[in-house]
Write an enzyme that holds these catalytic residues in place. Structure first.
Site, short mmCIF file in Angstrom:
data_model
loop_
_atom_site.label_atom_id
_atom_site.label_comp_id
_atom_site.label_asym_id
_atom_site.label_seq_id
_atom_site.Cartn_x
_atom_site.Cartn_y
_atom_site.Cartn_z
N THR A 132 -17.99 -26.56 -18.60
CA THR A 132 -18.54 -27.70 -19.34
C THR A 132 -17.66 -28.94 -19.14
OG1 THR A 132 -18.89 -28.52 -21.58
CG2 THR A 132 -17.28 -26.79 -21.35
N ASP A 133 -18.26 -30.11 -19.36
CA ASP A 133 -17.47 -31.35 -19.33
C ASP A 133 -16.56 -31.47 -20.56
OD1 ASP A 133 -19.42 -31.89 -21.25
OD2 ASP A 133 -20.13 -33.74 -20.34
N GLU A 134 -16.81 -30.64 -21.58
CA GLU A 134 -16.03 -30.77 -22.82
C GLU A 134 -14.55 -30.42 -22.61
OE1 GLU A 134 -17.60 -29.42 -26.47
OE2 GLU A 134 -19.67 -29.95 -25.95
N TYR A 157 -14.35 -24.26 -29.12
CA TYR A 157 -15.24 -23.97 -27.98
C TYR A 157 -14.67 -24.52 -26.69
CZ TYR A 157 -18.98 -24.83 -24.61
OH TYR A 157 -19.71 -24.91 -23.45
N LYS A 161 -13.26 -22.63 -23.26
CA LYS A 161 -13.81 -22.85 -21.91
C LYS A 161 -12.69 -23.36 -20.97
CE LYS A 161 -17.55 -22.53 -20.67
NZ LYS A 161 -18.36 -21.38 -20.14
#
Ligand code: NAD
Ligand code: DAU
Length: 349
Positions: A132-134, A157, A161
């Site tokens: 993810t970009d997060e 989260y 990741k």
């Protein structure tokens, strides 16, 4: 069959679109869908392709090391596309450990199984980790995430990741495992579980319930139609370079409040209600702790190296998505009964 590809999390939102893309595009490949069928996994998402000769579903939990090893030995995959994860930021705030167990330990279990199976010959093998970009944290009002942006996760989260991404790279650097990583922005489309902003608002508009906007609604996300993400995964899985990561985005930034207003407008039109009806449901609520202000992807690398471009505009993609929910209200009813009601009351009480 020429190849066997194991896709994890294939009963979830994005995974089901990836499974469909691969099962239909590569009839000579055996596609194994490994999924634990958590609250987010739903075999209804794959009804249209479940009888295909090149498709097999295996119910298993990636947290269980021995089960994962046994599946790799039984099916001998040449490639892995790993999507299985706990994926909702708000749930990670109430139960971070669940995210460590699935997203970190589960990923390491898969890496170990691939390393063990492929140890004598990495030729033609690939472990594709879907991230993810997060992991990059939050942007201010300007700038974009590139593949060189430092990791700076803020939620449990995104921390889980980021940790899994680091393990994937460590297995390449330490053991030579052939890996690629994709870091994608916010997806939307059919089969999106209604805990996430867009399907939650569609569901609430249909039921005349408040549309909960966290904080001032000025948080910004870069939205990508889910089928375009599945196509990007196909491009990178087949054409990406080992050891590299690729950012995937929609070139499509929206502040949450503007996005929800656009959704309300389209819903009113499609439901034949007077303009402004759905927007009256907008309600500003308590903010998400650690809420990242803005995500936006620089997708130059995947665009220039692999020819990636999103295929639909946001207005088209949103229209297709709303139509899907209007035509699949039974799906929505099924996934919002039982546990969903308890989750919803706790989250928005
Ligand atoms: P989802 O929550 O809709 O689906 C997750 C799937 O994984 C479900 O089918 C679930 O049953 C399965 N799963 C969960 N725990 C498991 C376990 N322990 N063992 C086996 N299967 C398990 O998630 P999604 O939104 O489709 O996201 C898929 C992947 O893409 C995730 O890795 C996520 O981090 C990543 N991603 C999501 C987005 C997005 O906008 N949704 C954007 C970028 C990246
Ligand atoms: O950026 C990629 C990520 O996008 C993925 O890695 C995650 O798996 C996926 O869930 C998504 O994370 P977000 O937190 O951005 O998605 P969500 O739909 O939960 O929220 C989108 C924005 O809307 C965010 O700023 C929070 C806000 N929001 C969300 C909900 C559920 C609200 O204002 N109200 C809500 O009720």
């Amino acid at each position: 069959m020429t190849k066997t590809i194991l896709i994890t999390g294939g009963a979830g939102f994005i995974g089901s679109h990836v499974v469909r893309e691969f099962v239909t595009k590569y009839p000579d490949c055996h596609i194994i869908n490994l999924d634990a069928l958590t609250y987010a996994g739903n075999l209804e998402n794959l009804k249209d392709i479940e009888h295909r000769a090149n498709y097999t579903f295996v119910k298993a939990d990636i947290r269980a090391d021995s089960a994962v090893q046994a599946i790799f030995q039984q099916y001998q995959p040449d490639g892995v596309i790993h999507l299985a994860a706990e994926s909702h930021v708000d749930r990670s705030i109430t139960d971070p450990t669940a995210f460590v167990m699935t997203n970190v330990i589960g990923t390491v279990n898969l890496l170990n199984a691939a390393k063990e199976l492929w140890k004598n010959n990495y030729e033609g093998k690939r472990f594709h980790h879907v991230s993810t970009d997060e992991v990059y944290g939050a942007l201010g009002d300007t700038g974009l995430f590139t593949e060189e942006t430092s990791y700076d996760p803020h939620s449990p989260y995104s921390a889980s990741k980021a940790s899994s991404d680091h393990f994937v790279r460590a297995y390449q650097d330490t053991y030579g495992l052939p890996v690629v990583i994709t870091n994608c922005s916010n997806n939307y489309g059919p089969n999106h579980f209604p805990e996430k902003l867009i399907p939650l608002c569609i569901h609430n508009i249909l039921n005349n319930r408040p549309l909960p906007i966290y904080g001032d609604g000025k948080y910004t996300r870069d939205w990508l139609y889910v089928v375009d993400h599945a196509k990007a995964i196909d491009l990178v899985f087949h054409g990406g370079k080992n050891g590299e990561s690729y950012n995937v985005g929609g070139f499509n930034e929206w502040q949450n409040i503007d996005l929800v207003k656009e959704l309300c407008k389209q819903m009113d039109e499609k439901l034949g209600r007077p303009a402004g009806t759905a927007a009256q449901l907008i309600t500003f609520v308590k903010d998400r702790p650690g809420h990242d202000l803005r995500y936006a992807i620089d997708a130059t690398k995947i665009n220039q190296e692999l020819g990636y471009r999103p295929s639909v505009t946001f207005e088209q993609g949103l229209s297709i998505t709303i139509d899907w929910y209007l035509n699949n209200q039974e799906w929505l009813d099924n996934v919002t009964s039982g546990d969903y009601q308890r989750y919803y009351e706790k989250q928005y009480e």
